[in-house]
Enzyme design. Sequence first.
Site, PDB file in Angstrom:
ATOM      1  N   GLY A  12       0.824  -1.210   0.000  1.00  0.00           N
ATOM      2  CA  GLY A  12       0.000   0.000   0.000  1.00  0.00           C
ATOM      3  C   GLY A  12       0.848   1.246   0.000  1.00  0.00           C
ATOM      4  O   GLY A  12       2.064   1.172  -0.197  1.00  0.00           O
ATOM      5  N   ASN A  13       0.228   2.381   0.191  1.00  0.00           N
ATOM      6  CA  ASN A  13       0.987   3.637   0.248  1.00  0.00           C
ATOM      7  C   ASN A  13       0.333   4.591   1.246  1.00  0.00           C
ATOM      8  O   ASN A  13      -0.718   4.296   1.800  1.00  0.00           O
ATOM      9  CB  ASN A  13       1.105   4.261  -1.151  1.00  0.00           C
ATOM     10  CG  ASN A  13      -0.245   4.624  -1.745  1.00  0.00           C
ATOM     11  OD1 ASN A  13      -0.924   5.516  -1.253  1.00  0.00           O
ATOM     12  ND2 ASN A  13      -0.643   3.910  -2.795  1.00  0.00           N
ATOM     13  N   ARG A  14       0.982   5.725   1.472  1.00  0.00           N
ATOM     14  CA  ARG A  14       0.566   6.643   2.545  1.00  0.00           C
ATOM     15  C   ARG A  14      -0.481   7.678   2.130  1.00  0.00           C
ATOM     16  O   ARG A  14      -0.708   8.636   2.861  1.00  0.00           O
ATOM     17  CB  ARG A  14       1.793   7.397   3.075  1.00  0.00           C
ATOM     18  CG  ARG A  14       2.789   6.507   3.763  1.00  0.00           C
ATOM     19  CD  ARG A  14       3.919   7.349   4.357  1.00  0.00           C
ATOM     20  NE  ARG A  14       5.043   6.514   4.728  1.00  0.00           N
ATOM     21  CZ  ARG A  14       5.083   5.769   5.827  1.00  0.00           C
ATOM     22  NH1 ARG A  14       4.062   5.772   6.666  1.00  0.00           N
ATOM     23  NH2 ARG A  14       6.143   5.034   6.078  1.00  0.00           N
ATOM     24  N   SER A  15      -1.097   7.504   0.985  1.00  0.00           N
ATOM     25  CA  SER A  15      -2.093   8.495   0.566  1.00  0.00           C
ATOM     26  C   SER A  15      -3.215   8.607   1.599  1.00  0.00           C
ATOM     27  O   SER A  15      -3.739   7.603   2.072  1.00  0.00           O
ATOM     28  CB  SER A  15      -2.692   8.086  -0.780  1.00  0.00           C
ATOM     29  OG  SER A  15      -3.775   8.930  -1.087  1.00  0.00           O
TER      30      SER A  15
END
Length: 230
Positions: free
Chosen positions: A33-36
Amino acid sequence: ADFLANTDLLKNKKVIITAGGTRENIDPVRFIGNRSSGKMGIAIANAAAHAGADVTLIVGQVSVELPQSPQIKIVHVTTTEDLFNALQKRFAAADILIMAAAVADYRPVEFIDHKIKKSANNYNFSLSLTETTDVLKEIASKKRADQLVVGFAAETDDLLQNANNKLTSKNADMIVANNVGGTQGAFGSDQNQVTVLQKNQDPIKWPRQSKMQIANQLIELISLKLKQGD
Ligand code: CTP
Ligand code: CA
């Protein structure tokens, strides 16, 4: 002002906005995943609704509350492929697409259908990844002359050059370029500093301001561009 003075700027326009991060599954309990946070895309959805648009907000993973407005239809997606499918179904009916989602660039080559166990002698573990679909590029390649596509560019280096390359390679009408390096990053923050790039036009550098203010300015700029029909 935090709200647009003219609330009819996008009246009768169908706008699709993507927000948040996509997730790529590794096994039943893990993902990439990512930090958006989704804040930028959600702010744009609110600004577009305030400007009278009929909004579809396609959201991946977000860390904030989703808007509740009769003018904003929410569609949930998980993976990049889900996002691509959701847009393939809906893009033809839209006047404007704004791709604020943080889309995963790679996904595991294969999904392991059981929880991957650590084994006694594996000090290192590697995962084979393969590129995801470039959703913006694929969708914008089918853009009609009466449709407007806006992408984002997250860069830590050579902001203008990299963002300009994305403007061209992805067939976008506009790229909102955002410097994600340094300590005043964009991820999770309520503020951001962006530069807007358009074909054959000088970059427009906006001051550091709230994501809501950026969203309102962007909606105003987009509505102007639609009126000029270029
Ligand atoms: N994007 C997309 N599909 C992907 C990757 C990105 O639609 N698989 C979109 C993003 O939503 C954004 C734009 O493309 O609007 C630029 O994303 P960015 O991550 O800045 O650029 P990439 O093309 O992925 O290149 P890189 O990450 O290597 O800079
Ligand atoms: Ca990327």
